[in-house]
Design a protein around this motif. Structure first.
Motif, PDB file in Angstrom:
ATOM      1  N   PRO B 118       0.816  -1.215   0.000  1.00  0.00           N
ATOM      2  CA  PRO B 118       0.000   0.000   0.000  1.00  0.00           C
ATOM      3  C   PRO B 118       0.857   1.276   0.000  1.00  0.00           C
ATOM      4  O   PRO B 118       0.436   2.292  -0.534  1.00  0.00           O
ATOM      5  N   GLN B 119       2.072   1.162   0.575  1.00  0.00           N
ATOM      6  CA  GLN B 119       2.965   2.337   0.555  1.00  0.00           C
ATOM      7  C   GLN B 119       3.809   2.411  -0.717  1.00  0.00           C
ATOM      8  O   GLN B 119       4.741   3.199  -0.795  1.00  0.00           O
ATOM      9  N   LYS B 120       3.555   1.510  -1.652  1.00  0.00           N
ATOM     10  CA  LYS B 120       4.253   1.480  -2.955  1.00  0.00           C
ATOM     11  C   LYS B 120       5.742   1.184  -2.857  1.00  0.00           C
ATOM     12  O   LYS B 120       6.524   1.579  -3.714  1.00  0.00           O
ATOM     13  N   LYS B 121       6.148   0.503  -1.786  1.00  0.00           N
ATOM     14  CA  LYS B 121       7.576   0.236  -1.632  1.00  0.00           C
ATOM     15  C   LYS B 121       7.975  -1.141  -2.158  1.00  0.00           C
ATOM     16  O   LYS B 121       9.152  -1.425  -2.285  1.00  0.00           O
ATOM     17  N   TRP B 122       7.028  -2.009  -2.397  1.00  0.00           N
ATOM     18  CA  TRP B 122       7.357  -3.266  -3.058  1.00  0.00           C
ATOM     19  C   TRP B 122       6.196  -3.748  -3.902  1.00  0.00           C
ATOM     20  O   TRP B 122       5.057  -3.322  -3.712  1.00  0.00           O
ATOM     21  N   PHE B 123       6.517  -4.645  -4.833  1.00  0.00           N
ATOM     22  CA  PHE B 123       5.533  -5.081  -5.831  1.00  0.00           C
ATOM     23  C   PHE B 123       5.655  -6.581  -6.059  1.00  0.00           C
ATOM     24  O   PHE B 123       6.767  -7.087  -6.217  1.00  0.00           O
ATOM     25  N   GLY B 124       4.519  -7.265  -6.065  1.00  0.00           N
ATOM     26  CA  GLY B 124       4.548  -8.693  -6.369  1.00  0.00           C
ATOM     27  C   GLY B 124       4.868  -8.912  -7.837  1.00  0.00           C
ATOM     28  O   GLY B 124       4.451  -8.133  -8.689  1.00  0.00           O
ATOM     29  N   LEU B 125       5.660  -9.952  -8.115  1.00  0.00           N
ATOM     30  CA  LEU B 125       6.011 -10.242  -9.510  1.00  0.00           C
ATOM     31  C   LEU B 125       5.454 -11.582  -9.971  1.00  0.00           C
ATOM     32  O   LEU B 125       5.206 -11.797 -11.146  1.00  0.00           O
ATOM     33  N   SER B 126       5.305 -12.512  -9.018  1.00  0.00           N
ATOM     34  CA  SER B 126       4.643 -13.763  -9.381  1.00  0.00           C
ATOM     35  C   SER B 126       3.858 -14.222  -8.170  1.00  0.00           C
ATOM     36  O   SER B 126       4.172 -13.869  -7.042  1.00  0.00           O
ATOM     37  N   VAL B 127       2.841 -15.022  -8.440  1.00  0.00           N
ATOM     38  CA  VAL B 127       1.962 -15.499  -7.372  1.00  0.00           C
ATOM     39  C   VAL B 127       2.276 -16.950  -7.084  1.00  0.00           C
ATOM     40  O   VAL B 127       2.401 -17.765  -7.997  1.00  0.00           O
ATOM     41  N   ARG B 128       2.436 -17.247  -5.819  1.00  0.00           N
ATOM     42  CA  ARG B 128       2.667 -18.631  -5.419  1.00  0.00           C
ATOM     43  C   ARG B 128       1.466 -19.074  -4.594  1.00  0.00           C
ATOM     44  O   ARG B 128       1.227 -18.556  -3.506  1.00  0.00           O
ATOM     45  N   ALA B 129       0.697 -19.984  -5.160  1.00  0.00           N
ATOM     46  CA  ALA B 129      -0.535 -20.411  -4.509  1.00  0.00           C
ATOM     47  C   ALA B 129      -0.249 -21.604  -3.606  1.00  0.00           C
ATOM     48  O   ALA B 129       0.323 -22.593  -4.038  1.00  0.00           O
ATOM     49  N   ARG B 130      -0.634 -21.494  -2.330  1.00  0.00           N
ATOM     50  CA  ARG B 130      -0.438 -22.600  -1.389  1.00  0.00           C
ATOM     51  C   ARG B 130      -1.767 -23.335  -1.278  1.00  0.00           C
ATOM     52  O   ARG B 130      -2.748 -22.773  -0.790  1.00  0.00           O
ATOM     53  N   THR B 131      -1.761 -24.555  -1.728  1.00  0.00           N
ATOM     54  CA  THR B 131      -3.050 -25.231  -1.868  1.00  0.00           C
ATOM     55  C   THR B 131      -2.985 -26.645  -1.307  1.00  0.00           C
ATOM     56  O   THR B 131      -1.960 -27.072  -0.773  1.00  0.00           O
ATOM     57  N   ILE B 132      -4.097 -27.360  -1.438  1.00  0.00           N
ATOM     58  CA  ILE B 132      -4.159 -28.726  -0.917  1.00  0.00           C
ATOM     59  C   ILE B 132      -3.863 -29.723  -2.041  1.00  0.00           C
ATOM     60  O   ILE B 132      -4.356 -29.574  -3.151  1.00  0.00           O
ATOM     61  N   VAL B 133      -3.015 -30.707  -1.738  1.00  0.00           N
ATOM     62  CA  VAL B 133      -2.796 -31.817  -2.663  1.00  0.00           C
ATOM     63  C   VAL B 133      -3.211 -33.093  -1.939  1.00  0.00           C
ATOM     64  O   VAL B 133      -2.899 -33.279  -0.769  1.00  0.00           O
ATOM     65  N   TYR B 134      -3.973 -33.954  -2.643  1.00  0.00           N
ATOM     66  CA  TYR B 134      -4.498 -35.155  -1.977  1.00  0.00           C
ATOM     67  C   TYR B 134      -4.203 -36.413  -2.785  1.00  0.00           C
ATOM     68  O   TYR B 134      -3.897 -36.344  -3.981  1.00  0.00           O
TER      69      TYR B 134
END
Lengths: 553, 337
Positions: B118-134
Motif C-alpha cells: 500500500p505504501q508502494k515500496k514493493w511489488f509482487g512479480l509472481s503469485v505462489r498459490a499454497r493449496t491442498i494436494v491429496y
C-alpha cells in the motif's frame, strides 16, 4: 627463556633476528585473536539491543526442548564419533586384516561429503518414501511393518557420526601410527594383553589428538544447521535461525549464538585444563614394525566394521549422487562448472595455505612464550568454528561494511569522489572470513603434533645456536610436517563445503560449487544439487588422497 | 612538512583505491540482491538486457542475509533492487527503512493492488498459490473444503505438513490470523497438529511423496512443487484441490521486488521493475517455474492452466509480513514443528 633473545641475535640467521624483532613471535596469537574477536565481538554486541520479547517466547515454548535436543545430539555424535574414529584408527594403524590397506585411506573419504548432503541422500534412501522401505512394502505387502524411523534423534546422530568421525579417525591414526606399536610393546613387556595395552597405554598417550578431533566434531555439531534441518530435528541453532529469519530479530539470533560461543569456550578451557596436567612427548617417529596380524572371526569383525562404515558413509551416498547427477547432467552441466570448480579450488587452496602458516606461527609462538596472554589469545583465535557460519558471516560483514562506508565518506569529503567499496566483494575479505571460521581446524592438528616435540629438543637446538626462525624451520617443521598436511587437508575440504560465508562475501559472479548446491537445495531441488555435490566430493578427494599418500610414506 | 606529505600520501592512496573500487558507469547497469535463485530470475534479466542494453549484475542469498547485508552497507550500498520469494521479507525491508516508494502507472496497471505494498515500496512479480494436494486413491475430493477443515477430527492421522520453519507456512498462518483472529487460528493449527500422520517434513516435495506413498492422505503445498513433481513422475496418484472457494479463496504469497532507498540508479532500477511486471517477463515467470503471473492479462503456462482457475484470497499480502512473528509464536505454542 630469558636467554633466548640474546641467543637469536647471536645466531647466524639474519632473517630470524630481523623477523623476530619486526614481528615478534609473541604478538602473532594476539593479532590473530583480535582479528577473530572483531566478528565474534560484533555478534556479542547484540546484547546491547534488547530482544526480551523473543527470549520470553522461547523460554515459554521451545527453548527447553531445543537445549535438550542439542545436548543429546552433541553427546551422541561426540561419543559415537570418538568410539568409531578411535577404534577404526587403532585397527588400521596396528593390526593387519583383510582390506586394511584400502580401509586405511578409504575411511577418510567421507571427509569430502558435506554433512547436509549425506543427510539428504541418506534420508532419501531410508525414509518412508525411499527405495528401501518402498521395496520392503512391495515385497511384504502394504500392512504397516516395523522399520526404524530414520527421522529421529537416532537417525541424526548416525548421519552426523558418519559425516564427522573422520576428524577423530585422522588425528587418532596419526598418533597410533607413530606410537601405537611401541606402546603395545611397552605394555606387553609389563605383562599386559593387547586390549589392556590399548586402554592403559596407547589411548592415554593419544589423548591430545583424540581430544582435538572430538572437539572439532563437537563444535561442528553444535554449529550445524543444514543437517538438522533436513531431519527437521530442532536444536539450539534452529532457534537462532528462527529468531533471525522468521521473527526478523538479528539481535536475538546473535544473543543466542553468543551463548553458544560461551558454552564452547568453557568446554575448550576445561579440555585444555585436563590436558595440561599430562606431558606428551615422543622424541622421534617410531620405526614401523610389521603390523600384528589378526586371524579368524576377529579379522572379519574388524573388516566388517570398516566396510560397513565405508559403505554407509561414502560408497552408498556417492552412488546415489552419481545416479541423480546423471539424470540432471544434460540440463545442469555447462562450461560454467569450470568456473565454479576454479573458484572453489582457489578459495580452498589459499585458505589452507594461509591458515596453516598462521597456525604454525601461532603454535611456535605459544611454545616460546607460554604465558597467560598467548594461551588466552590462542583460545580466542580458534573460537570461530563454534559459531553457525551464517552468524559469523554477519559478524564479519557488519564491521567490514562500516570500514568501507567510512572510507567512502572520507573520499567524498576530501576528494568528492564517489567510490565503491574497497573490501567488500574482494578476495581478501573471503580469506580473512574463512580464517576466522576455520582457524580451529588448522590449529588443532598442528598443535597436537607440536605437543609431541619434547622441550629437550628445543634446548639442544638452542645449545647449537639455532633458535627463533631457524629453530622452527630446521627443527620443528620436519616433525610437524604430518600435522600440517593433516591441517591443510581438513581446511581445504571444510572451505570447499562452506556455504554461508561464501554466499555472503563472494564477489559478484564468483559462484562456487557450494553456492551452486545452495541454489538448488534452496528451492527443494535436491536431486539437481547432486551434480555440484558430486563434483565437490570428487574434488575434495584430491587433497585427501594426497594426504594419505604422504602419511603412508 | 611531514603532515603535508602524509596528506598527499593519503590522497594518492585514496585515488588508487577509488580507481580500483569505483564504478563510474552506474547508468549502464542495475545491481540486484536476489533471494530468488539464479535459475528462476536470470532469464528475465537477460531478456531485459536484450531489450534495453542495460546489464544486470546480481548476487543470490537467503532473504534474511540480504537484508542484513543491505543494512550494514547502508548509504553506500551497491544494490539497486531487492528480490525476495515471499511478502514477509519485503515487509521487513520496509520496516527497517531499506526500500523507497515507486510511483509508476505501469506497475499499478500490471499488478493488482492486493499483490503490492500500500505504501508502494514493493511489488509482487509472481503469485505462489499454497493449496491442498491429496491422494486420489484415498480421498474423495468432496471430502475436502477448506484449510480450516483439515483441523476436523475426520482427518485424524491423515495429514502431512511441511515444517513450520518455512516461510510459506508462516505466511499461510499469518493470513489466517488476519482473517480469523489469533484465538480461532490457534485452534485450527492445533487441530492440524493433532491430525498429523507423521512428524512435519522438511520440504513440499517430500510431503507430496508421503501422500503418494500412502503415509497420509492430504498435504498443503505450493502448486509449482506439485507441477515439478508430476512433470517428473506423471503417474503419481496426486491431484490439486483449491480450498476456500466459497470463502476467502486460496492463500497466495508473492515473489516480489522493491527499489533500494539508497540506490544511485533509481531510473534504471524502476525500468527493470516495470519490465518484470510486463507481458514478456510475466510469461517467463510462469513458464520457467509454473508460478502464476501477477499480471492478469497473462495466462498461466499450459500445464498450470490444466489445474483450473481458482479464486485467490484478495486480502493484501502485506498482512503476511505484519503478522509473521505472531504466526511463528502461535505455531510454537501449539507444538507445530
Amino acid at each position: 627463556m630469558k636467554s633466548e633473545g640474546s641467543n637469536s641475535r647471536g645466531n647466524s640467521y639474519c632473517l630470524s633476528g630481523s623477523l623476530q624483532t619486526v614481528l615478534g613471535w609473541r604478538y602473532i596469537p594476539v593479532i590473530v585473536a583480535i582479528l577473530v574477536l572483531i566478528p565474534v565481538g560484533t555478534v556479542m554486541l547484540s546484547f546491547l539491543s534488547p530482544a526480551g520479547e523473543i527470549w520470553q517466547h522461547l523460554v515459554e515454548t521451545t527453548l527447553s526442548r531445543l537445549l535438550l535436543n542439542s545436548f543429546w545430539l552433541a553427546l551422541g555424535v561426540a561419543t559415537c564419533s570418538a568410539v568409531l574414529g578411535v577404534s577404526l584408527a587403532w585397527f588400521t594403524a596396528v593390526y593387519d586384516f583383510p582390506g586394511r590397506k584400502i580401509f586405511s585411506w578409504g575411511l577418510l573419504l567421507p571427509l569430502a561429503f558435506p554433512a547436509y548432503v549425506l543427510a539428504f541422500v541418506t534420508l532419501g534412501l531410508f525414509d518412508f518414501t525411499g527405495p528401501v522401505q518402498t521395496s520392503l512394502r512391495s515385497w511384504f505387502g502394504t500392512e504397516p511393518f516395523w522399520f526404524p524411523n530414520i527421522r529421529s534423534r537416532m537417525g541424526v546422530i548416525i548421519v552426523m557420526t558418519l559425516a564427522f568421525y573422520p576428524y577423530v579417525y585422522l588425528l587418532a591414526r596419526n598418533a597410533f601410527l607413530t606410537q601405537g606399536k611401541r606402546s603395545l610393546e611397552a605394555a606387553q613387556s609389563l605383562g599386559l594383553n593387547s586390549a589392556q595395552g590399548f586402554f592403559k597405554v596407547a589411548l592415554p598417550m593419544a589423548r591430545p589428538w583424540i581430544a582435538s578431533g572430538v572437539m572439532l566434531v563437537l563444535m561442528e555439531t553444535l554449529a550445524d544447521f543444514g543437517t538438522v534441518a533436513v531431519f527437521n530435528y530442532d536444536t539450539f541453532t534452529t532457534a537462532i535461525y528462527k529468531a533471525w529469519f522468521s521473527m526478523f530479530s538479528l539481535s536475538a539470533a546473535s544473543q543466542l549464538a553468543s551463548l553458544l560461543i560461551i558454552i564452547i569456550f568453557v568446554l575448550i578451557v576445561i579440555e585444555q585444563k585436563f590436558r595440561s596436567r599430562i606431558r606428551y612427548a615422543e622424541t622421534k617417529q617410531s620405526s614401523r614394525m610389521a603390523p600384528i596380524i589378526l586371524t579368524g572371526w576377529k579379522s572379519w569383525a574388524v573388516a566388517g566394521l570398516a566396510s560397513a562404515t565405508l559403505f554407509f558413509a561414502f560408497l552408498l551416498p556417492i552412488t546415489q549422487l552419481f545416479i541423480w547427477a546423471i539424470d540432471s547432467f544434460a540440463e545442469e552441466f555447462n562450461q560454467r562448472y569450470l568456473g565454479f570448480l576454479w573458484h572453489s579450488l582457489t578459495l580452498s587452496g589459499l585458505s589452507a595455505l594461509l591458515i596453516c602458516v598462521i597456525s604454525t606461527l601461532m603454535i611456535y609462538s605459544v611454545r616460546r612464550h607460554p604465558d597467560m596472554v598467548s594461551r588466552m589469545a590462542v583460545r580466542i583465535a580458534t573460537i570461530g568454528y563454534a559459531l553457525p557460519g551464517v552468524v559469523l558471516a554477519v559478524g564479519i560483514y557488519i564491521p567490514l561494511a562500516w570500514v568501507d562506508n567510512w572510507f567512502s565518506q572520507m573520499a567524498m569529503q576530501l576528494f568528492s569522489i564517489e567510490m565503491g567499496f574497497l573490501f567488500q566483494g574482494t578476495f581478501v575479505v573471503m580469506l580473512i572470513a574463512y580464517m576466522t571460521r576455520f582457524m580451529a581446524v588448522g590449529y588443532n592438528p598442528i598443535d597436537s603434533a607440536m605437543q609431541r616435540v619434547t622441550f629437550s629438543i628445543d634446548e639442544a637446538s638452542m645449545g647449537l645456536g639455532v633458535s627463533g626462525w631457524g629453530m622452527l624451520q630446521k627443527v620443528h617443521l620436519p616433525i610437524l610436517k604430518g600435522g600440517i598436511f593433516t591441517a591443510a587437508t581438513l581446511v581445504f575440504v571444510d572451505v570447499m563445503k562452506e556455504m554461508p560465508i561464501t554466499l555472503m562475501t563472494r564477489p559478484f559472479g564468483w559462484d562456487t560449487l557450494s553456492v551452486r548446491i545452495f541454489e538448488m537445495t534452496s528451492e527443494g531441488e535436491w536431486e539437481q544439487a547432486a551434480l555440484p555435490a558430486v563434483v565437490l566430493v570428487l574434488t575434495g578427494l584430491i587433497p585427501i588422497i594426497m594426504l594419505t599418500r604422504q602419511a603412508e610414506k | 612538512m611531514l603532515r603535508i606529505y602524509f596528506g598527499r600520501f593519503l590522497g594518492v592512496i585514496f585515488i588508487c583505491f577509488a580507481s580500483f573500487g569505483a564504478n563510474f558507469s552506474y547508468a549502464e547497469q542495475v545491481v540486484v540482491y536476489s533471494a530468488r535463485i539464479e535459475k528462476l530470475i536470470k532469464p528475465m534479466f537477460d531478456s531485459f538486457t536484450k531489450e534495453t542494453g542495460i546489464s544486470v549484475k546480481f548476487v543470490t542469498d537467503k532473504a534474511g542475509v540480504l537484508l542484513a547485508k543491505l543494512r550494514a552497507e547502508g548509504k553506500y550500498t551497491p544494490a539497486d533492487m531487492l528480490i525476495t520469494t515471499d511478502a514477509g521479507n519485503l515487509w521487513e525491508a520496509v520496516q527497517v527503512g531499506l526500500l523507497a516508494p515507486v510511483e509508476s502507472g505501469k506497475l499499478e496497471v500490471n499488478i493488482p493492488s492486493y499483490l503490492r505494498d500500500p505504501q508502494k515500496k514493493w511489488f509482487g512479480l509472481s503469485v505462489r498459490a499454497r493449496t491442498i494436494v491429496y491422494n486420489t486413491d484415498k480421498v474423495n475430493p468432496a471430502e475436502l473444503s477448506t484449510y480450516e477443515d483439515l483441523a476436523n477430527s475426520k482427518w485424524q492421522g491423515r495429514i502431512c505438513l511441511r515444517t513450520s520453519k518455512k516461510v510459506y507456512n508462516q505466511s499461510l498462518v499469518a493470513m489466517m490470523i488476519a482473517e480469523h483472529g489469533k484465538e480461532k487460528t490457534e485452534q485450527i493449527v492445533s487441530g492440524w497438529v493433532a491430525n498429523l500422520a507423521t512428524d512435519p517434513l522438511s520440504n513440499d516435495t517430500k510431503a507430496m511423496e508421503f501422500v503418494a506413498a500412502g503415509k497420509c492422505d492430504v498435504t498443503i503445498v505450493n502448486s509449482y512443487y506439485y507441477g515439478r513433481l508430476i512433470e517428473k513422475i506423471p503417474n503419481l496418484p496426486l491431484a490439486i484441490f483449491w480450498p476456500n472457494q466459497d470463502g476467502s479463496g486460496v492463500h497466495v504469497n508473492i515473489s516480489g521486488a522493491g527499489i533500494i532507498k539508497n540506490t544511485k540508479n533509481k531510473q534504471s532500477a524502476v525500468m527493470l521493475l516495470e519490465f518484470l511486471s510486463s507481458k514478456k517477463a510475466q510469461k517467463l515467470f510462469t513458464d520457467i517455474n509454473m508460478e502464476y503471473p501477477v499480471n492478469p492479462k497473462i495466462s498461466p503456462d499450459s500445464i498450470v492452466a490444466e489445474w483450473g482457475g481458482f479464486k485467490q484470497n484478495r486480502m493484501n499480502v502485506v498482512k503476511a509480513g505484519e503478522l509473521q512473528t505472531e504466526a511463528v509464536k502461535l505455531m510454537d505454542r501449539v507444538g507445530y514443528r
